[in-house]
Design a protein around this motif. Sequence first.
Motif, PDB file in Angstrom:
ATOM      1  N   ALA A 182       0.836  -1.205   0.000  1.00  0.00           N
ATOM      2  CA  ALA A 182       0.000   0.000   0.000  1.00  0.00           C
ATOM      3  C   ALA A 182       0.863   1.243   0.000  1.00  0.00           C
ATOM      4  CB  ALA A 182      -0.929  -0.006   1.214  1.00  0.00           C
ATOM      5  N   ALA A 183       1.911   1.251   0.829  1.00  0.00           N
ATOM      6  CA  ALA A 183       2.807   2.407   0.883  1.00  0.00           C
ATOM      7  C   ALA A 183       3.505   2.636  -0.444  1.00  0.00           C
ATOM      8  CB  ALA A 183       3.838   2.207   1.993  1.00  0.00           C
ATOM      9  N   HIS A 184       3.948   1.558  -1.071  1.00  0.00           N
ATOM     10  CA  HIS A 184       4.714   1.698  -2.316  1.00  0.00           C
ATOM     11  C   HIS A 184       3.854   2.109  -3.505  1.00  0.00           C
ATOM     12  CE1 HIS A 184       8.330   0.377  -0.425  1.00  0.00           C
ATOM     13  NE2 HIS A 184       7.941  -0.862  -0.241  1.00  0.00           N
ATOM     14  N   THR A 185       2.544   1.922  -3.407  1.00  0.00           N
ATOM     15  CA  THR A 185       1.664   2.244  -4.546  1.00  0.00           C
ATOM     16  C   THR A 185       0.719   3.410  -4.275  1.00  0.00           C
ATOM     17  OG1 THR A 185       0.044   0.591  -3.820  1.00  0.00           O
ATOM     18  CG2 THR A 185       1.716  -0.127  -5.419  1.00  0.00           C
ATOM     19  N   GLY A 186       0.720   3.947  -3.048  1.00  0.00           N
ATOM     20  CA  GLY A 186      -0.103   5.111  -2.765  1.00  0.00           C
ATOM     21  C   GLY A 186      -1.549   4.819  -2.418  1.00  0.00           C
ATOM     22  N   VAL A 187      -1.806   3.654  -1.807  1.00  0.00           N
ATOM     23  CA  VAL A 187      -3.158   3.334  -1.364  1.00  0.00           C
ATOM     24  C   VAL A 187      -3.130   3.095   0.142  1.00  0.00           C
ATOM     25  CG1 VAL A 187      -3.834   2.451  -3.614  1.00  0.00           C
ATOM     26  CG2 VAL A 187      -2.917   0.851  -1.908  1.00  0.00           C
ATOM     27  N   VAL A 188      -4.259   2.645   0.690  1.00  0.00           N
ATOM     28  CA  VAL A 188      -4.397   2.427   2.129  1.00  0.00           C
ATOM     29  C   VAL A 188      -4.427   0.934   2.406  1.00  0.00           C
ATOM     30  CG1 VAL A 188      -5.858   2.808   4.160  1.00  0.00           C
ATOM     31  CG2 VAL A 188      -5.657   4.603   2.404  1.00  0.00           C
ATOM     32  N   GLY A 189      -3.629   0.492   3.368  1.00  0.00           N
ATOM     33  CA  GLY A 189      -3.640  -0.907   3.778  1.00  0.00           C
ATOM     34  C   GLY A 189      -3.744  -0.997   5.289  1.00  0.00           C
ATOM     35  N   PHE A 190      -4.707  -1.761   5.782  1.00  0.00           N
ATOM     36  CA  PHE A 190      -4.995  -1.834   7.217  1.00  0.00           C
ATOM     37  C   PHE A 190      -4.774  -3.245   7.741  1.00  0.00           C
ATOM     38  CE2 PHE A 190      -8.423  -2.259  10.616  1.00  0.00           C
ATOM     39  CZ  PHE A 190      -7.664  -1.647  11.603  1.00  0.00           C
ATOM     40  N   LYS A 191      -4.002  -3.360   8.816  1.00  0.00           N
ATOM     41  CA  LYS A 191      -3.803  -4.633   9.518  1.00  0.00           C
ATOM     42  C   LYS A 191      -4.611  -4.607  10.806  1.00  0.00           C
ATOM     43  CE  LYS A 191      -1.081  -5.901  12.755  1.00  0.00           C
ATOM     44  NZ  LYS A 191      -1.957  -6.870  13.460  1.00  0.00           N
ATOM     45  N   PRO A 192      -5.720  -5.335  10.868  1.00  0.00           N
ATOM     46  CA  PRO A 192      -6.480  -5.374  12.117  1.00  0.00           C
ATOM     47  C   PRO A 192      -5.687  -6.036  13.249  1.00  0.00           C
ATOM     48  CG  PRO A 192      -7.812  -6.138  10.261  1.00  0.00           C
ATOM     49  CD  PRO A 192      -6.393  -6.059   9.786  1.00  0.00           C
ATOM     50  N   SER A 193      -6.160  -5.834  14.460  1.00  0.00           N
ATOM     51  CA  SER A 193      -5.577  -6.527  15.609  1.00  0.00           C
ATOM     52  C   SER A 193      -5.657  -8.037  15.420  1.00  0.00           C
ATOM     53  CB  SER A 193      -6.334  -6.166  16.884  1.00  0.00           C
ATOM     54  OG  SER A 193      -6.218  -4.803  17.201  1.00  0.00           O
ATOM     55  N   GLY A 194      -4.665  -8.730  15.953  1.00  0.00           N
ATOM     56  CA  GLY A 194      -4.681 -10.175  15.871  1.00  0.00           C
ATOM     57  C   GLY A 194      -5.929 -10.763  16.490  1.00  0.00           C
ATOM     58  N   GLY A 195      -6.666 -11.550  15.715  1.00  0.00           N
ATOM     59  CA  GLY A 195      -7.797 -12.296  16.225  1.00  0.00           C
ATOM     60  C   GLY A 195      -9.165 -11.707  16.024  1.00  0.00           C
ATOM     61  N   VAL A 196      -9.272 -10.434  15.605  1.00  0.00           N
ATOM     62  CA  VAL A 196     -10.603  -9.819  15.562  1.00  0.00           C
ATOM     63  C   VAL A 196     -11.350 -10.087  14.256  1.00  0.00           C
ATOM     64  CG1 VAL A 196      -9.916  -8.031  17.188  1.00  0.00           C
ATOM     65  CG2 VAL A 196      -9.823  -7.543  14.725  1.00  0.00           C
TER      66      VAL A 196
END
Length: 467
Positions: A182-196
């Motif tokens: 996401a950073a390298h291409t200019g978009v948004v990438g979200f990592k949720p909390s483990g397990g949710v």
Amino acid sequence: MMQQPASALALAQAVRSGYVDASDGVAAALARIATDNPVLNAIVTVDPDRSLAEAAALTRRLRAGERPALAGVPIVIKDAIWAEGWRATQGSRLYADFVAPASSLSIDRLRRAGAIVVGVANMSEFGCKGVTSNPLHGVTRHPIDFRLTPGGSSGGCASALAAGLVPLALGTDGGGSARRPAAHTGVVGFKPSGGVVAHGPGFPGSASLTSVIAPMGHCVADVAAMFEAILGPDPSEALTCTLPAPVLKPSEQLTIAYARTFGLGGPVDPDVAEAIEAAVTRLRAAGLQIIEVDPLWPAGACEAALMPMQWAGLAQSHGAAWQTDPDRFDPYIGAQIERGLGLSARDVLAAQGMASAIMQSAARFFHSGIDMVIGPTSPCLAWPHGQLGPDTIAGVAVDDRAHAAFTPFFNHGLCAAISIPVPSERSRLPIGLQIAGPRFSDRQVLALAHVAEAVLATPTAHQRSAS
């Protein structure tokens, strides 16, 4: 070709209102894929009949009075995620003909929310390489410069988004696999909390607390809506849990740590460092309370100390196939399998002990008066797709995993983390700002990211005069 609304949420509203027919929206996405994907190779499987049938079914739901949040939004899914009836290969020749016998809960939930799968996105083999290429499907290219990689392993999702093929994508993130592309291409990438977010049904061993299902999109609001759609545990997955009800603070009341290298050291490209510093300056000027402080990690903590867990997992799952027919594998993955086969129990236990110590350190950091931490998602810009990583960062020779330094500890900390684009006055290539918070702070991270996105989207005086 039909003009698409500006965001996934805008498209969903247009579909719900009847302004856009769901089938037309899906057909438009398929047309964009047919035109632009052959060069990018971001999407490796399409099934137009299946996608259009889903659109027709959604239209019937709308006529019956349903108003799902993501009505008619075309999505692509990473090649590791199961959608019943769709091919899922993990980028491996071992699974070249595998068709998912069931859908993961995240896909079922997205479909209930009205989203429509229009393609499967490329990845590195088994998600274990920082660029998106594999012997089965080949190389995925960066949409700004075809000579470059979008990163990995969710690079197909990122490239498809950045090229405007779809509004949303569903990746995975086990060490930054959604945030860095996401950073390298200019978009948004979200990592949720483990397990949710429930991971399965899926490939054996896919469910864990460190590797999570990861929403990706063009803006924070779209990604937040996707997260809410997939959120929730699976009673059959012992590791999943319900996200506790949040007590959200206004963003200006948060204590935010600015960590230039997240306490890990190492070189940072000048373009990245300058863009992040300028972003922090603007966020402070907008009223956010930002102080400079680094997380304190265990002695000897580094990504290399954690890698034996990945190598051991690959060896356990695919060691026999590698020893029987190594030509079916990406040589880089084969080398990791070999290392895994040579590990002792003590080696693996030491890596697991380091992961546990990192998790405890993250928890202590976020209980020391720090609400959130921000810094660069990756220390470098995108690099040529034929290389595992850049040869140098800021003029310093580095190993092929240096580009990944700033993301994995938040996976092992079970933290919520996101990458959003930041403007740069020096670089033509995108740069990402990473925002991370403690486990279960998902909605607070998204709220802060939404504020930061709005602040950073406002042109500076320099940018206004240049335009």
